[in-house]
Design an enzyme around this catalytic site. Structure first.
Site, mmCIF file in Angstrom:
data_model
loop_
_atom_site.group_PDB
_atom_site.id
_atom_site.type_symbol
_atom_site.label_atom_id
_atom_site.label_comp_id
_atom_site.label_asym_id
_atom_site.label_seq_id
_atom_site.Cartn_x
_atom_site.Cartn_y
_atom_site.Cartn_z
ATOM 1 C CD1 TRP A 50 -2.664 1.792 0.628
ATOM 2 C CD2 TRP A 50 -1.310 2.394 2.294
ATOM 3 N NE1 TRP A 50 -3.035 3.058 1.028
ATOM 4 C CE2 TRP A 50 -2.214 3.452 2.053
ATOM 5 C CE3 TRP A 50 -0.350 2.549 3.307
ATOM 6 C CZ2 TRP A 50 -2.188 4.639 2.781
ATOM 7 C CZ3 TRP A 50 -0.319 3.730 4.034
ATOM 8 C CH2 TRP A 50 -1.249 4.761 3.761
ATOM 9 C CD GLU A 90 -4.372 -1.725 2.098
ATOM 10 O OE1 GLU A 90 -5.094 -1.182 2.960
ATOM 11 O OE2 GLU A 90 -3.297 -2.293 2.367
ATOM 12 C CE LYS A 110 -6.381 5.675 3.703
ATOM 13 N NZ LYS A 110 -5.352 5.875 4.741
ATOM 14 C CG ASP A 156 -8.196 -1.115 4.848
ATOM 15 O OD1 ASP A 156 -9.150 -0.563 5.442
ATOM 16 O OD2 ASP A 156 -7.092 -1.297 5.395
ATOM 17 C CG HIS A 203 -8.232 1.834 2.514
ATOM 18 N ND1 HIS A 203 -7.006 1.411 2.046
ATOM 19 C CD2 HIS A 203 -8.023 2.237 3.797
ATOM 20 C CE1 HIS A 203 -6.104 1.537 3.003
ATOM 21 N NE2 HIS A 203 -6.701 2.028 4.071
ATOM 22 C CG HIS A 226 -5.460 -5.108 5.229
ATOM 23 N ND1 HIS A 226 -4.410 -4.217 5.198
ATOM 24 C CD2 HIS A 226 -4.899 -6.345 5.218
ATOM 25 C CE1 HIS A 226 -3.267 -4.884 5.154
ATOM 26 N NE2 HIS A 226 -3.540 -6.176 5.157
ATOM 27 C CG ASP A 249 -8.467 4.083 6.775
ATOM 28 O OD1 ASP A 249 -8.941 3.121 7.390
ATOM 29 O OD2 ASP A 249 -7.297 4.104 6.339
ATOM 30 C CG ASP A 280 -6.835 2.573 10.685
ATOM 31 O OD1 ASP A 280 -6.894 1.512 10.057
ATOM 32 O OD2 ASP A 280 -6.426 3.636 10.178
ATOM 33 C CG ASP A 290 -4.665 -2.051 8.455
ATOM 34 O OD1 ASP A 290 -4.034 -1.532 9.395
ATOM 35 O OD2 ASP A 290 -4.598 -1.644 7.279
#
Length: 415
Positions: free
Chosen positions: A196, A234, A236, A267, A270, A294, A302, A304, A334
């Site tokens: 990524w 990956e 985003k 992800d 993302h 992810h 994003d 997390d 993730d």
């Protein structure tokens, strides 16, 4: 080549502590043709890759690095790992709470790399991780680290107009793949290498094509040599400071993965806030051989957060199971939440991912499909809703008891 190496449990055929509850649940599910014993065995064998960077808020062990590239760890809860020994100790503590086949996902900044620039890293810098993981029977996955470095501070790496900077990061990517190939050889299980990059612009660019041409050329160089790894790319939507344009968009990497035969990483944080990864899995599975998930929890962006056992997590698990993709989908977590105890964050997320898979495995898929194909949408809806109240927690408790893990986590932080 097995994908399933990782720390796991030697599942016995006997029952755990809540025998009566489990036996009742077993009978309820058996009435619908579902064998909970087979489900428990299948659940335990599904590998989930635990991300090392939750333990220290993505600092790594280079010394003095700072985050950039549109990512940010928030919170100052005490107890972040300060060195590799502390991080490994925290991981082992988390593993004592997590049932099932568990892998560990490393970023390149977590090796014995103090004073070593990223275009110079070698397998020997990760020998300690390989020895430690071998002792636990755990497989390792890997990620190049293309953020938090002076050569990433302008927001471009593999798409940078400076050929020298691109060459630096291309070399880093090649070395990371070679390190992962050493993991594969040592553990007998293919190491997943996920790339990524946060390349993009804060404001509206004048030229959206040229950076993508540079990124494509850089990736072609990185992946030129076949290695015994699972390569994933990956995408985003955006990041902090990269709000207007991301070079590696979903469309870019979907096309690239199809063209090059790579795994596509999705992800959950993302995409647009109204997009869900669960809606993409079956579609992209028709065109790419492997998927990497992810799994994170975005809150408006994003951000997390630790994953919850929410509707989207269950939907993701159901899509993987219902579409028969367990042998083609790699699952990794993730997130990096520094506002709570980090070991608890790992345990909650890993257990929730496995709970979602359990719920999916217990679904009456054949009956649902039969109703749907007969256009009996009333029966389909009723079954889906009634199924939510069936006693899957009793199966979870039995599973944890057999695995020697707590059925319920202790409340509060460790410290």
């Amino acid at each position: 080549m097995s994908m399933n190496m990782g720390t796991g449990t030697n599942m016995s055929t006997g029952t755990g502590t809540n025998t009566n509850m489990y036996e009742l649940a077993k009978e309820r599910y058996a009435a619908f043709g579902i064998d909970t014993e087979a489900v428990i065995q299948a659940l335990d064998a599904i590998p989930i890759s635990m991300h090392c960077w939750q333990g220290d808020d993505v600092k790594g062990f280079e010394g003095g690095g700072t985050l950039d590239g549109g990512i940010q760890s928030t919170g100052n809860h005490p107890g972040a790992a300060r060195n590799v020994d502390e991080l490994r100790g925290m991981i082992e503590e988390a593993l004592s709470l997590i049932p099932g086949q568990t892998r560990l996902n490393l970023h390149a900044i977590y090796g014995d790399v103090a004073g070593v620039d990223r275009n110079q890293i070698e397998p020997r810098h990760f020998a300690g991780w390989m020895d430690w993981a071998r002792g636990l029977g755990m497989a390792l996955d890997f990620n190049p680290t293309l953020f938090g470095h002076p050569k990433s501070s302008q927001g471009l790496t593999l798409a940078h107009p400076d050929e020298g900077i691109r060459a630096f990061w291309i070399e880093h990517g090649k070395r990371c793949r070679r390190i992962a190939a050493c993991f594969t050889e040592a553990q007998g299980s293919s190491s997943v290498v996920n790339l990524w990059v946060a390349d993009g612009f804060k404001d509206i660019p004048a030229d959206t094509l040229t950076p993508r041409q540079r990124l494509q050329s850089s990736l072609d160089d990185i992946y030129a040599k076949p290695l015994d790894v699972v390569d994933a790319v990956e995408s985003k939507l955006f990041g902090i400071g990269l709000e207007s344009y991301t070079v590696g968009s979903h469309e870019f990497y979907l096309g690239y993965a199809i063209r090059k035969g790579l795994a596509l990483c999705l992800d959950t944080g993302h995409f647009h806030p109204t997009e869900v990864v669960s809606a993409k899995i079956s579609a992209v599975s028709l065109f790419v051989e492997r998927l990497l998930l992810h799994v994170s929890r975005p809150v408006r962006w994003d951000s997390d957060h630790v994953i919850l056992l929410d509707d989207e997590l269950v939907a993701i698990a159901r899509e993987v199971v219902r579409c028969g993709l367990l042998d083609r989908v790699h699952i990794g977590l993730d997130y990096f939440d520094g506002s709570i105890d980090r070991v608890s964050a790992w345990a909650v997320g890993m257990r929730n991912m496995r709970k979602a898979l359990l719920i999916a495995l217990l679904d009456p898929m054949s009956a649902l499909r039969d109703a749907e194909w007969r256009f009996d949408f009333t029966r389909r809806l009723v079954m889906m809703e009634e199924w939510k109240s069936l006693p899957w927690p009793a199966v979870w408790e039995e599973y944890c008891a057999r695995a020697g893990k707590p059925a319920q986590l202790p409340f509060g932080a460790r410290r």
